[in-house]
Scaffold this motif. Structure first.
Motif, PDB file in Angstrom:
ATOM      1  N   HIS A  89       0.851  -1.196   0.000  1.00  0.00           N
ATOM      2  CA  HIS A  89       0.000   0.000   0.000  1.00  0.00           C
ATOM      3  C   HIS A  89       0.881   1.238   0.000  1.00  0.00           C
ATOM      4  O   HIS A  89       2.103   1.140   0.092  1.00  0.00           O
ATOM      5  N   HIS A  91       0.691   5.848   0.984  1.00  0.00           N
ATOM      6  CA  HIS A  91      -0.004   6.919   1.716  1.00  0.00           C
ATOM      7  C   HIS A  91       0.132   8.256   0.983  1.00  0.00           C
ATOM      8  O   HIS A  91       1.098   8.468   0.244  1.00  0.00           O
ATOM      9  N   GLU A  95       4.950   8.888   5.839  1.00  0.00           N
ATOM     10  CA  GLU A  95       4.462   8.172   7.023  1.00  0.00           C
ATOM     11  C   GLU A  95       5.629   7.930   7.985  1.00  0.00           C
ATOM     12  O   GLU A  95       6.656   7.387   7.593  1.00  0.00           O
ATOM     13  N   HIS A 134       4.827  -0.183   0.143  1.00  0.00           N
ATOM     14  CA  HIS A 134       5.425  -0.955   1.235  1.00  0.00           C
ATOM     15  C   HIS A 134       4.399  -1.902   1.840  1.00  0.00           C
ATOM     16  O   HIS A 134       3.197  -1.763   1.592  1.00  0.00           O
TER      17      HIS A 134
END
Ligand SMILES: [Cu+2]
Length: 171
Positions: A89, A91, A95, A134
């Motif tokens: 996934h 972001h 993060e 990741h």
């Protein structure tokens, strides 16, 4: 003469001490982004005071900010069960992860592969740049603390993917 020598030494000591402190003393270096001072009042939370919510497997507590607010820092903790897998996934913002307890095994790329993960034990720190693909899995019950600039978001590389407890024999 002695006195002058003494004050010279003191002067050098003060200069040395002052150098690493100078960025903090100078008001000209204050950040100009309003998000740098967005907290209305102080936060002092012990682990016992954190209120956890969520489902059977994953529990979450937001300890700073609002995950939906834009351009403001948020911080939350997530408690994951043993052998919990988060498929590849990414972001919408960088993060930052601090591992509080357990082991958070983390790897990079589009395909989940346990052999390509690094065991991030309690106390470890991770930064995943915005958009980086990741994945992760846990060994033992694991608590991670995540902080980033909101709003929070998570997009799976493979839209059909869902996080969940690993079955034996998974890659
Ligand atoms: Cu992530």
């Amino acid at each position: 003469m002695k006195r002058r020598h003494f004050s010279k030494i003191i002067g050098v000591i003060l200069l040395v001490l002052h150098l690493p402190l100078s960025p903090h003393l100078s008001s000209a270096k204050e950040p100009t982004n309003p998000a740098a001072a967005a907290v209305g009042s102080h936060i002092m939370l012990t682990p016992r005071e954190m209120i956890w919510g969520g489902g059977d497997h994953v529990r979450t507590t937001v300890i700073e900010g609002d995950l939906k607010a834009a351009n403001v820092l948020y911080t939350f903790r997530t408690k994951l069960p043993d052998r919990f897998m988060i498929p590849p996934h990414f972001h919408p913002a960088d993060e930052h992860i601090t591992v509080i307890s357990g082991t958070f095994n983390m790897g990079m790329g589009d395909r989940f592969d346990r052999r390509k993960t690094k065991a991030m034990t309690a106390g470890s720190f991770i930064v995943m740049p915005k958009g980086t693909h990741h994945f992760a899995w846990t060994k033992g019950e694991t608590i991670i603390q995540v902080h980033a600039i909101g709003p929070w978001g998570l997009t799976f590389v493979n839209p059909q993917d869902r996080p969940g407890i690993m079955k034996t024999g998974m890659p």
